[in-house]
Write a protein that holds these residues in place. Structure first.
Motif, PDB file in Angstrom:
ATOM      1  N   ILE A 293     -62.148 134.648 -52.939  1.00 48.99           N
ATOM      2  CA  ILE A 293     -60.944 135.456 -53.353  1.00 48.99           C
ATOM      3  C   ILE A 293     -60.532 134.884 -54.662  1.00 48.99           C
ATOM      4  CG2 ILE A 293     -58.475 135.768 -52.826  1.00 48.99           C
ATOM      5  CD1 ILE A 293     -59.323 135.215 -49.866  1.00 48.99           C
ATOM      6  N   VAL A 294     -60.441 133.612 -55.169  1.00 49.28           N
ATOM      7  CA  VAL A 294     -60.099 133.283 -56.299  1.00 49.28           C
ATOM      8  C   VAL A 294     -61.002 133.963 -57.571  1.00 49.28           C
ATOM      9  CG1 VAL A 294     -59.989 131.032 -57.858  1.00 49.28           C
ATOM     10  CG2 VAL A 294     -59.155 131.312 -55.467  1.00 49.28           C
ATOM     11  N   HIS A 295     -62.230 133.915 -57.216  1.00 50.22           N
ATOM     12  CA  HIS A 295     -63.313 134.409 -58.182  1.00 50.22           C
ATOM     13  C   HIS A 295     -63.476 136.079 -58.077  1.00 50.22           C
ATOM     14  CE1 HIS A 295     -64.301 130.126 -58.138  1.00 50.22           C
ATOM     15  NE2 HIS A 295     -64.549 130.408 -59.597  1.00 50.22           N
ATOM     16  N   ARG A 296     -62.669 136.424 -57.283  1.00 49.10           N
ATOM     17  CA  ARG A 296     -62.985 138.059 -56.880  1.00 49.10           C
ATOM     18  C   ARG A 296     -64.144 138.331 -56.752  1.00 49.10           C
ATOM     19  NH1 ARG A 296     -58.673 139.845 -61.869  1.00 49.10           N
ATOM     20  NH2 ARG A 296     -56.682 138.631 -60.632  1.00 49.10           N
ATOM     21  N   THR A 297     -64.758 137.785 -55.885  1.00 52.19           N
ATOM     22  CA  THR A 297     -66.189 138.291 -55.665  1.00 52.19           C
ATOM     23  C   THR A 297     -66.084 138.747 -53.919  1.00 52.19           C
ATOM     24  OG1 THR A 297     -66.834 136.076 -54.746  1.00 52.19           O
ATOM     25  CG2 THR A 297     -67.417 136.745 -56.924  1.00 52.19           C
ATOM     26  N   PRO A 298     -67.068 139.326 -53.450  1.00 51.31           N
ATOM     27  CA  PRO A 298     -67.093 139.818 -51.810  1.00 51.31           C
ATOM     28  C   PRO A 298     -67.250 138.542 -51.300  1.00 51.31           C
ATOM     29  CG  PRO A 298     -68.501 141.338 -53.347  1.00 51.31           C
ATOM     30  CD  PRO A 298     -68.117 140.327 -54.419  1.00 51.31           C
ATOM     31  N   ILE A 299     -66.386 138.692 -49.924  1.00 49.86           N
ATOM     32  CA  ILE A 299     -66.488 137.704 -49.179  1.00 49.86           C
ATOM     33  C   ILE A 299     -67.630 137.251 -48.510  1.00 49.86           C
ATOM     34  CG2 ILE A 299     -65.331 136.608 -46.823  1.00 49.86           C
ATOM     35  CD1 ILE A 299     -62.741 138.108 -47.617  1.00 49.86           C
TER      36      ILE A 299
END
Length: 353
Positions: free
Chosen positions: A255-261
């Motif tokens: 979430i912090v790095h804005r990548t798919p979970i």
């Protein structure tokens, strides 16, 4: 009972090399890529040996068949889901569907669910209609947590065994023979596989084994600690502390790095320890020790008063936060406690000057 446990251990020990020979023949291997640690192709599907040894033990145990069949069918669904993923690399949604179906079998057919808890100052809190979805979420979450830590040779098998032995010890204290028997059978089947899986691994358990182990461990934790107090509800969370915290941190990190979970990365606990310079074997043994420490906390937790338990959890959270910051498990820039300590040290030095 000891005879059944020995049979399960020997079955897994003897079946694993047979499975390895078969999967090598069909070239079902984990090939090196940017997500994996191994540098050469390693046979997968080793979880089949654990699963079959477990089934042998289950049918030998003198237990009520009303629980046997839902557990066997649910475990079969999850093992088949893992097997298909190992062979065909299923999309995440299909894997999730298999996990939900397997969990649904346990909840609706097996009748296992958390209906209420006793809060310290609020009396009984009944979940009502939320009991079923919450139970399914717990089973699916723990299933995936064990799967996520299966990143090094022997890691998932060893951590699962430590969790199983702790659950078995708790069940012994609480006088729950059913949980003791099922846990002993699964621990024996896992230990029979471990000699082939420990570094350097001759075979991986694959999703077949990791999903299956997580699924049964999730069920055993519910069987041993359902319908009790809020305090004892925390016990299975502590026992499974390593996979649970690693999963939560992976979600926060993405979430912090804005990548798919659902996107895999190489920033899990075992990856971070290896980046610090620990060898493959040292990293696995260190995580075993951390898992054992969580289990020890769980045992102490059950014997503490409410305020003692509260203090214990607070200390544990501070320790976890410290490791998260040192290892950079969320982000290299996320270090609030370390910054605070550094600022205090700087202020003390300035005062001394």
């Amino acid at each position: 009972m000891l005879t059944i446990v020995l049979i399960c251990f020997l079955a897994s020990l003897l079946l694993t090399p047979i499975v390895r020979r078969i999967v090598l023949r069909f070239d079902i291997t984990d090939k090196p890529d940017k997500r994996r640690i191994n540098v050469v192709p390693i046979p997968s599907l080793g979880g089949v040996a654990i699963f079959v040894a477990f089934l042998i033990g289950m049918f030998l145990l003198p237990i009520d068949k009303t629980l046997l069949w839902p557990l066997v069918i649910g475990a079969s669904v999850i093992a088949i889901t893992g097997m298909l993923d190992d062979i065909l690399e299923l999309k995440a949604r299909y894997k999730l569907l298999g996990q939900v179906v397997a969990a649904g079998i346990i909840v609706f057919w097996g009748g296992i669910n958390i209906t209420f808890i006793n809060l310290p100052f609020g009396g009984e809190w009944h979940f009502g209609y939320l009991a079923i979805p919450l139970t399914i979420v717990w089973i699916v979450a723990i299933t995936n947590a064990i799967n996520l830590i299966d990143g090094l040779d022997g890691l998932a098998a060893g951590v699962s065994t430590i969790a199983l032995l702790t659950i078995m010890g708790m069940a012994f204290v609480m006088g729950d023979p059913l949980v003791i028997m099922i846990t002993a059978v699964l621990a024996a089947a896992t230990l029979g596989f471990l000699p082939y899986n420990f570094y350097p691994a001759k075979i991986f358990m694959g999703d077949t084994g990791a999903l299956f182990l997580g699924f049964v461990i999730a069920i055993l934790s519910l069987m041993g600690f359902k319908n009790v107090t809020f305090i004892s509800l925390i016990v299975p969370v502590l026992i499974l502390g390593v996979p649970i915290f690693d999963t939560i941190l992976a979600i926060i990190r993405r979430i912090v790095h804005r990548t798919p979970i659902a996107m895999a990365d190489k920033s899990h606990l075992h990856h971070s320890l290896m980046k610090l310079g620990f060898t493959h074997r040292q990293t696995v043994i260190l995580i075993y020790a951390i898992s054992a420490l969580f289990s020890l906390f769980a045992l102490i937790f059950t014997m503490s008063t409410f305020w003692g338990s509260f203090l214990l959890i607070l200390v544990l959270l501070v320790i976890v936060e410290f490791f998260v910051e040192v290892l950079g498990l969320v982000s290299q820039n996320y270090r609030p406690i370390m910054r605070l300590l550094r600022l205090e040290r700087i202020e003390e030095e300035e005062e001394q000057e």
